[in-house]
Design a protein around this motif. Structure first.
Motif, mmCIF file in Angstrom:
data_model
loop_
_atom_site.group_PDB
_atom_site.id
_atom_site.type_symbol
_atom_site.label_atom_id
_atom_site.label_comp_id
_atom_site.label_asym_id
_atom_site.label_seq_id
_atom_site.Cartn_x
_atom_site.Cartn_y
_atom_site.Cartn_z
ATOM 1 N N ILE A 16 27.909 14.999 19.669
ATOM 2 C CA ILE A 16 28.298 16.035 20.625
ATOM 3 C C ILE A 16 27.218 17.108 20.697
ATOM 4 C CG2 ILE A 16 29.927 17.923 21.033
ATOM 5 C CD1 ILE A 16 32.116 16.003 19.926
ATOM 6 N N GLY A 17 26.721 17.534 19.553
ATOM 7 C CA GLY A 17 25.667 18.544 19.532
ATOM 8 C C GLY A 17 24.375 18.053 20.149
ATOM 9 N N LEU A 84 27.073 19.632 14.167
ATOM 10 C CA LEU A 84 27.015 20.177 15.521
ATOM 11 C C LEU A 84 25.710 20.920 15.776
ATOM 12 C CD1 LEU A 84 28.787 20.650 18.126
ATOM 13 C CD2 LEU A 84 29.245 22.901 17.136
ATOM 14 N N LEU A 85 25.192 21.615 14.773
ATOM 15 C CA LEU A 85 24.020 22.469 14.965
ATOM 16 C C LEU A 85 22.680 21.799 14.671
ATOM 17 C CD1 LEU A 85 25.402 25.800 13.464
ATOM 18 C CD2 LEU A 85 25.334 25.073 15.858
ATOM 19 N N THR A 86 22.674 20.695 13.952
ATOM 20 C CA THR A 86 21.414 20.056 13.550
ATOM 21 C C THR A 86 20.594 19.570 14.736
ATOM 22 O OG1 THR A 86 22.313 19.418 11.405
ATOM 23 C CG2 THR A 86 20.397 18.201 12.190
ATOM 24 N N LEU A 90 16.868 21.055 16.104
ATOM 25 C CA LEU A 90 15.660 20.237 16.168
ATOM 26 C C LEU A 90 15.145 20.114 17.603
ATOM 27 C CD1 LEU A 90 16.639 17.445 13.618
ATOM 28 C CD2 LEU A 90 15.125 19.421 13.243
ATOM 29 N N ALA A 91 16.059 20.010 18.567
ATOM 30 C CA ALA A 91 15.650 19.888 19.966
ATOM 31 C C ALA A 91 14.963 21.160 20.454
ATOM 32 C CB ALA A 91 16.866 19.580 20.842
ATOM 33 N N ALA A 97 7.667 23.363 21.738
ATOM 34 C CA ALA A 97 6.292 22.874 21.665
ATOM 35 C C ALA A 97 5.796 22.332 23.009
ATOM 36 C CB ALA A 97 6.178 21.790 20.596
ATOM 37 N N VAL A 98 6.699 21.830 23.837
ATOM 38 C CA VAL A 98 6.277 21.226 25.109
ATOM 39 C C VAL A 98 6.807 21.987 26.332
ATOM 40 C CG1 VAL A 98 6.019 18.912 24.138
ATOM 41 C CG2 VAL A 98 8.208 19.618 25.100
ATOM 42 N N TYR A 99 7.268 23.207 26.163
ATOM 43 C CA TYR A 99 7.901 23.962 27.249
ATOM 44 C C TYR A 99 6.999 24.121 28.470
ATOM 45 C CZ TYR A 99 9.869 27.744 29.954
ATOM 46 O OH TYR A 99 10.344 28.500 30.984
ATOM 47 N N ASP A 100 5.762 24.480 28.262
ATOM 48 C CA ASP A 100 4.866 24.699 29.399
ATOM 49 C C ASP A 100 4.724 23.460 30.269
ATOM 50 O OD1 ASP A 100 4.391 27.349 28.800
ATOM 51 O OD2 ASP A 100 2.701 26.885 27.466
#
Length: 181
Positions: A16-17, A84-86, A90-91, A97-100
């Protein structure tokens, strides 16, 4: 139904997370825990949902703790919350790192709009079910309608509306002793 294994609890909340976000999480949790597995009744889930909304913190995190605790105690609460938070943690680190590069892709915005629409649909489905459950009595229906009108129609802040409606709702629903007792 036997005792829920910690691994089962972890795998459901991790999935779900990992694959959803936003308002759709509660509806997905409802579907997995109540409809598909029957680990909690609808009333137990809605009680946990109400509790998770009045406690400080993220509603879905509070809900995962509630469900984990109901199913396996303290260890279940810890496992459900960590699972739920892991994946989102990580995402977010990976996406940072790849946002741009991602923000320049035209279809990425359209894909996010589609995901948001699906989350809204799931949230509406759960809201309708919760509304039906809450309005089984006249006092519940009046409290639901008053809250909806105050917040949804008149655009008043949620906290003052709830602070006014909640005591009246509790007083209307409070069990009364028979007059001849």
């Amino acid at each position: 139904m036997g005792r829920v294994r910690l691994w089962e609890l972890f795998s459901i909340f991790f999935r779900i997370g990992m694959f959803s976000f936003g308002g759709g999480l509660s509806a997905w949790i409802y579907r997995e825990i109540v409809e598909l597995r029957g680990w909690l009744t609808e009333q137990e889930f809605l009680s946990g949902m109400a509790l998770s909304q009045i406690l400080p913190g993220a509603n879905v995190s509070n809900l995962s703790v509630y469900i984990g605790q109901r199913l396996r105690g303290v260890s279940g609460a810890v496992v459900a919350l960590l699972a739920l938070l892991t994946a989102p943690f990580l995402a977010v680190i990976g996406l940072l790192a790849v946002y741009d590069r991602i923000s320049a892709i035209p279809w990425a915005a359209a894909a996010m709009d589609g995901v948001a629409a699906a989350a809204i649909g799931l949230l509406l489905r759960m809201a309708i079910r919760a509304g039906r459950q809450a309005s089984t009595t006249l006092s519940g229906a009046v409290a639901l309608a008053a809250t909806f009108i105050g917040v949804g129609v008149l655009r008043w802040p949620l906290i003052p509306v709830v602070l006014c409606v909640a005591p009246l709702s509790v007083a209307a629903a409070w069990p009364r002793a028979p007059k001849n007792a």
